[in-house]
Write an enzyme that holds these catalytic residues in place. Structure first.
Site, PDB file in Angstrom:
ATOM      1  N   ARG A   1       0.815  -1.221   0.000  1.00 44.16           N
ATOM      2  CA  ARG A   1       0.000   0.000   0.000  1.00 44.16           C
ATOM      3  C   ARG A   1       0.845   1.265   0.000  1.00 44.16           C
ATOM      4  NH1 ARG A   1      -3.505  -1.530   5.224  1.00 44.16           N
ATOM      5  NH2 ARG A   1      -1.568  -2.653   5.632  1.00 44.16           N
TER       6      ARG A   1
ATOM      7  N   LYS B   1       1.852   1.762   7.629  1.00 42.79           N
ATOM      8  CA  LYS B   1       2.136   0.966   8.828  1.00 42.79           C
ATOM      9  C   LYS B   1       3.100   1.684   9.765  1.00 42.79           C
ATOM     10  CE  LYS B   1       0.748  -2.591   9.742  1.00 42.79           C
ATOM     11  NZ  LYS B   1      -0.501  -2.908  10.486  1.00 42.79           N
TER      12      LYS B   1
ATOM     13  N   TYR C   1      -1.089   3.862  10.818  1.00 42.56           N
ATOM     14  CA  TYR C   1      -1.451   2.807  11.773  1.00 42.56           C
ATOM     15  C   TYR C   1      -0.264   2.606  12.697  1.00 42.56           C
ATOM     16  CZ  TYR C   1      -5.405   1.633   8.791  1.00 42.56           C
ATOM     17  OH  TYR C   1      -6.576   1.692   8.077  1.00 42.56           O
TER      18      TYR C   1
ATOM     19  N   HIS D   1      -0.682   0.713  16.187  1.00 43.74           N
ATOM     20  CA  HIS D   1      -0.861  -0.535  16.941  1.00 43.74           C
ATOM     21  C   HIS D   1       0.179  -0.658  18.055  1.00 43.74           C
ATOM     22  CE1 HIS D   1      -3.955  -1.739  14.188  1.00 43.74           C
ATOM     23  NE2 HIS D   1      -3.150  -1.510  13.170  1.00 43.74           N
TER      24      HIS D   1
ATOM     25  N   GLU E   1      -5.882   3.979  13.747  1.00 45.13           N
ATOM     26  CA  GLU E   1      -6.831   2.982  14.265  1.00 45.13           C
ATOM     27  C   GLU E   1      -7.614   3.428  15.488  1.00 45.13           C
ATOM     28  OE1 GLU E   1      -3.549   2.667  14.353  1.00 45.13           O
ATOM     29  OE2 GLU E   1      -2.879   1.823  16.261  1.00 45.13           O
TER      30      GLU E   1
ATOM     31  N   ASP F   1     -20.045 -12.655  19.651  1.00 49.23           N
ATOM     32  CA  ASP F   1     -19.618 -11.322  20.089  1.00 49.23           C
ATOM     33  C   ASP F   1     -20.230 -11.079  21.455  1.00 49.23           C
ATOM     34  OD1 ASP F   1     -19.439  -8.303  20.295  1.00 49.23           O
ATOM     35  OD2 ASP F   1     -18.631  -8.552  18.279  1.00 49.23           O
TER      36      ASP F   1
ATOM     37  N   VAL G   1     -11.792  -9.631  17.179  1.00 48.19           N
ATOM     38  CA  VAL G   1     -12.322  -8.782  18.262  1.00 48.19           C
ATOM     39  C   VAL G   1     -11.416  -7.560  18.433  1.00 48.19           C
ATOM     40  CG1 VAL G   1     -13.447 -10.658  19.510  1.00 48.19           C
ATOM     41  CG2 VAL G   1     -11.088 -10.054  20.063  1.00 48.19           C
TER      42      VAL G   1
ATOM     43  N   ALA H   1      -6.929 -10.064  14.592  1.00 50.00           N
ATOM     44  CA  ALA H   1      -6.603  -9.145  15.698  1.00 50.00           C
ATOM     45  C   ALA H   1      -5.134  -9.204  16.108  1.00 50.00           C
ATOM     46  CB  ALA H   1      -7.502  -9.444  16.898  1.00 50.00           C
ATOM     47  N   ILE H   2      -4.316  -9.879  15.321  1.00 50.45           N
ATOM     48  CA  ILE H   2      -2.886 -10.003  15.655  1.00 50.45           C
ATOM     49  C   ILE H   2      -2.212  -8.631  15.730  1.00 50.45           C
ATOM     50  CG2 ILE H   2      -2.112 -10.334  13.263  1.00 50.45           C
ATOM     51  CD1 ILE H   2      -0.708 -12.118  16.377  1.00 50.45           C
ATOM     52  N   ASP H   3      -2.738  -7.657  14.974  1.00 44.70           N
ATOM     53  CA  ASP H   3      -2.105  -6.332  15.035  1.00 44.70           C
ATOM     54  C   ASP H   3      -2.276  -5.696  16.413  1.00 44.70           C
ATOM     55  OD1 ASP H   3      -4.809  -5.951  14.675  1.00 44.70           O
ATOM     56  OD2 ASP H   3      -4.633  -4.433  13.119  1.00 44.70           O
TER      57      ASP H   3
ATOM     58  N   ASN I   1      -0.404  -7.175   8.482  1.00 46.04           N
ATOM     59  CA  ASN I   1      -0.835  -6.197   7.460  1.00 46.04           C
ATOM     60  C   ASN I   1      -1.570  -6.920   6.334  1.00 46.04           C
ATOM     61  OD1 ASN I   1       1.560  -7.454   6.630  1.00 46.04           O
ATOM     62  ND2 ASN I   1       2.209  -5.711   5.390  1.00 46.04           N
ATOM     63  N   MET I   2      -2.685  -7.534   6.686  1.00 54.13           N
ATOM     64  CA  MET I   2      -3.426  -8.331   5.697  1.00 54.13           C
ATOM     65  C   MET I   2      -3.807  -7.524   4.452  1.00 54.13           C
ATOM     66  SD  MET I   2      -5.664 -10.581   8.379  1.00 54.13           S
ATOM     67  CE  MET I   2      -6.509 -11.617   7.206  1.00 54.13           C
TER      68      MET I   2
HETATM   69  N1  LIG Z   1      -4.285  -8.011  10.633  1.00 55.88           N
HETATM   70  C1  LIG Z   1      -4.624  -6.971   9.886  1.00 55.88           C
HETATM   71  O1  LIG Z   1      -4.029  -6.679   8.865  1.00 55.88           O
HETATM   72  C2  LIG Z   1      -5.798  -6.128  10.294  1.00 55.88           C
HETATM   73  C3  LIG Z   1      -6.366  -5.203   9.401  1.00 55.88           C
HETATM   74  C4  LIG Z   1      -7.481  -4.459   9.826  1.00 55.88           C
HETATM   75  C5  LIG Z   1      -7.986  -4.631  11.115  1.00 55.88           C
HETATM   76  N2  LIG Z   1      -7.374  -5.510  11.952  1.00 55.88           N
HETATM   77  C6  LIG Z   1      -7.826  -5.773  13.310  1.00 55.88           C
HETATM   78  O2  LIG Z   1      -9.059  -6.484  13.304  1.00 55.88           O
HETATM   79  C7  LIG Z   1      -9.614  -6.372  14.623  1.00 55.88           C
HETATM   80  C8  LIG Z   1     -11.109  -6.071  14.518  1.00 55.88           C
HETATM   81  O3  LIG Z   1     -11.281  -4.761  14.018  1.00 55.88           O
HETATM   82  P1  LIG Z   1     -12.740  -4.188  13.693  1.00 55.88           P
HETATM   83  O4  LIG Z   1     -12.547  -2.919  12.944  1.00 55.88           O
HETATM   84  O5  LIG Z   1     -13.595  -5.251  13.117  1.00 55.88           O
HETATM   85  O6  LIG Z   1     -13.251  -3.844  15.154  1.00 55.88           O
HETATM   86  P2  LIG Z   1     -14.757  -3.533  15.587  1.00 55.88           P
HETATM   87  O7  LIG Z   1     -14.662  -2.591  16.737  1.00 55.88           O
HETATM   88  O8  LIG Z   1     -15.587  -3.146  14.413  1.00 55.88           O
HETATM   89  O9  LIG Z   1     -15.282  -4.961  16.091  1.00 55.88           O
HETATM   90  C9  LIG Z   1     -14.717  -5.597  17.181  1.00 55.88           C
HETATM   91  C10 LIG Z   1     -15.780  -6.431  17.860  1.00 55.88           C
HETATM   92  O10 LIG Z   1     -15.132  -7.175  18.903  1.00 55.88           O
HETATM   93  C11 LIG Z   1     -16.087  -7.338  19.939  1.00 55.88           C
HETATM   94  N3  LIG Z   1     -15.398  -7.717  21.174  1.00 55.88           N
HETATM   95  C12 LIG Z   1     -14.472  -7.005  21.871  1.00 55.88           C
HETATM   96  N4  LIG Z   1     -14.069  -7.693  22.949  1.00 55.88           N
HETATM   97  C13 LIG Z   1     -14.754  -8.873  22.945  1.00 55.88           C
HETATM   98  C14 LIG Z   1     -14.775  -9.993  23.808  1.00 55.88           C
HETATM   99  N5  LIG Z   1     -14.032 -10.040  24.901  1.00 55.88           N
HETATM  100  N6  LIG Z   1     -15.602 -11.011  23.504  1.00 55.88           N
HETATM  101  C15 LIG Z   1     -16.390 -10.970  22.395  1.00 55.88           C
HETATM  102  N7  LIG Z   1     -16.414  -9.924  21.533  1.00 55.88           N
HETATM  103  C16 LIG Z   1     -15.606  -8.891  21.807  1.00 55.88           C
HETATM  104  C17 LIG Z   1     -16.760  -5.977  20.002  1.00 55.88           C
HETATM  105  O11 LIG Z   1     -18.016  -6.061  20.661  1.00 55.88           O
HETATM  106  C18 LIG Z   1     -16.884  -5.608  18.528  1.00 55.88           C
HETATM  107  O12 LIG Z   1     -18.146  -5.940  17.973  1.00 55.88           O
HETATM  108  C19 LIG Z   1      -8.789  -5.263  15.308  1.00 55.88           C
HETATM  109  O13 LIG Z   1      -7.812  -5.830  16.138  1.00 55.88           O
HETATM  110  C20 LIG Z   1      -8.120  -4.560  14.153  1.00 55.88           C
HETATM  111  O14 LIG Z   1      -6.954  -3.869  14.546  1.00 55.88           O
HETATM  112  C21 LIG Z   1      -6.296  -6.246  11.551  1.00 55.88           C
END
Ligand SMILES: NC(=O)c1ccc[n+]([C@@H]2O[C@H](COP(=O)([O-])OP(=O)(O)OC[C@H]3O[C@@H](n4cnc5c(N)ncnc54)[C@H](O)[C@@H]3O)[C@@H](O)[C@H]2O)c1
Length: 350
Positions: free
Chosen positions: A15, A74, A93, A95, A117, A196, A236, A265-267, A297-298
């Site tokens: 990106r 990033k 970002y 993190h 974020e 959730d 989550v 959620a690894i980030d 960084n998916m």
């Molecule tokens: N790896 C990557 O490249 C990448 C890219 C984008 C986003 N992400 C990550 O994805 C994750 C989700 O992001 P999002 O935008 O969907 O968030 P979001 O806030 O839209 O959704 C997160 C959900 O998790 C739920 N939650 C929180 N704690 C909980 C628990 N203990 N039990 C059950 N549910 C729980 C919340 O109620 C919420 O609905 C984040 O960590 C974000 O940083 C990672």
């Protein structure tokens, strides 16, 4: 105000933070934009495209970091650490809950750092959402791919075919990433379960997609689903903080062999106990018969799509940061991670 855009250093990150279209708007606003040569190539934007939009192409990372504001995708990588300095504004970002080395650098070098974020507008995270949507969809693509027997998986076709049951997909989190994963898996024909803690998030998803099973999260509900789960997706989020470890090692033992765990959620440290971050050079590793994918960084794998979505989302905020005083702006106060050597975001203080 000079705005610098570096080429991303994270392995196989494709990106670029701003597209030529966005650069043109910034230049029209009277900003100077310095883009490191080749920054847009993997997303399909040449130096010439950026030059035509009014950017100056620079040939060193130093020239980018000499700008007042650096906008990137990033968190800074070790190669960028020596260029961090007091007074620099950084918008990307971060993190930081999962990157203590970056946090230490931002504090030591007294950088004013804003995290995409955590930037909050009307209770939403508009700069995380587009990448979460993409990550959710990629999670299903990763799962489908590695469930194939030649890739080491159990040989399950998620959608099934006539007279055979579909694969089962369990998604933790009904937010942006989780919903997109669930909708895509359901569209393939998989048997999809989303858990959730938020009834509102589950209701929003289930009311629009009746074929997706929505369950209030609790350990027992998850434990019941695991013995015949083919793809487990963690999505989550506790904004700014480390992800809760919802999938303990004992729960992972309940998954059948040859199945795939994708922790989006690894980030934020990951919601699967013991999982290790991976990158696009080797997105998955196998342990105890399970495939673990945890790429931080998916969306970097689909940079043409991601760069356009990201640029569109961040542009109004970059324009504001470049032209106005951010101190009185609620959105930027919610994004502020570090300033003058101090941790500013509450989730990072605990
Ligand atoms: N790896 C990557 O490249 C990448 C890219 C984008 C986003 N992400 C990550 O994805 C994750 C989700 O992001 P999002 O935008 O969907 O968030 P979001 O806030 O839209 O959704 C997160 C959900 O998790 C739920 N939650 C929180 N704690 C909980 C628990 N203990 N039990 C059950 N549910 C729980 C919340 O109620 C919420 O609905 C984040 O960590 C974000 O940083 C990672």
């Amino acid at each position: 105000m000079k705005i610098g855009i570096p080429r991303e250093r994270k392995p196989l990150e494709g990106r670029v933070a701003l597209t030529p279209l966005a650069v043109r708007d910034l230049v029209t606003d009277g900003r100077e934009v310095m883009l490191e040569t080749g920054a847009g190539i993997k997303a399909g934007f040449s130096d010439e495209d950026f030059r035509a939009a009014g950017a100056q192409i620079v040939y060193s990372l130093e020239a980018v970091y000499a700008c007042d504001l650096v906008v990137k995708v990033k968190e800074p990588q070790p190669e960028e650490f020596p260029l961090l300095r007091p007074g620099l504004m950084l918008f990307c970002y971060l993190h930081l809950a999962a990157c203590p080395d970056v946090l230490a650098q931002l504090l030591e070098k007294q950088v004013t750092a804003f995290a995409f974020e955590t930037l909050t507008v009307s209770g939403r995270l508009p700069l995380l959402a587009p990448m979460s949507a993409i990550a959710g969809r990629i999670a299903v693509q990763i799962g489908m791919h590695y469930l194939q027997q030649p890739e080491g998986g159990a040989g399950v076709l998620l959608g099934g075919v006539m007279n055979t049951p579909p694969g089962k997909v369990v998604v933790l989190g009904a937010g942006t990433a989780g919903s997109h994963a669930a909708i895509m898996a359901s569209a393939l024909g998989a048997d999809v379960w989303v858990l959730d803690q938020s009834e509102a998030a589950l209701e929003a998803l289930h009311s629009q997609h009746r074929s997706i099973n929505a369950l209030r999260y609790d350990e027992r509900a998850l434990a019941m689903l695991l013995p015949d789960t083919d793809l487990l997706i963690g999505a989550v989020l506790l904004p700014g903080a480390e992800a809760p470890h919802l999938v303990t090692r004992a729960m992972q033992d309940k998954l059948p062999r040859g199945r795939i765990v994708v922790d989006i959620a690894i980030d934020q440290g990951g919601c699967v106990e013991g999982i290790r971050p991976t990158d696009w050079r080797q997105p998955i590793y196998w342990e105890n018969g399970l495939g673990y994918a945890a790429v931080t960084n998916m969306p970097g794998a689909v940079p043409r799509t991601s760069a356009q979505a990201l640029s569109r989302a961040i542009l109004p905020h970059v324009r504001f940061l470049a032209g106005d005083d951010w101190h009185s702006d609620r959105a930027f106060r919610s994004a502020l991670a570090t300033e003058k050597g101090q941790v500013m975001h509450p989730a990072l203080r605990s």
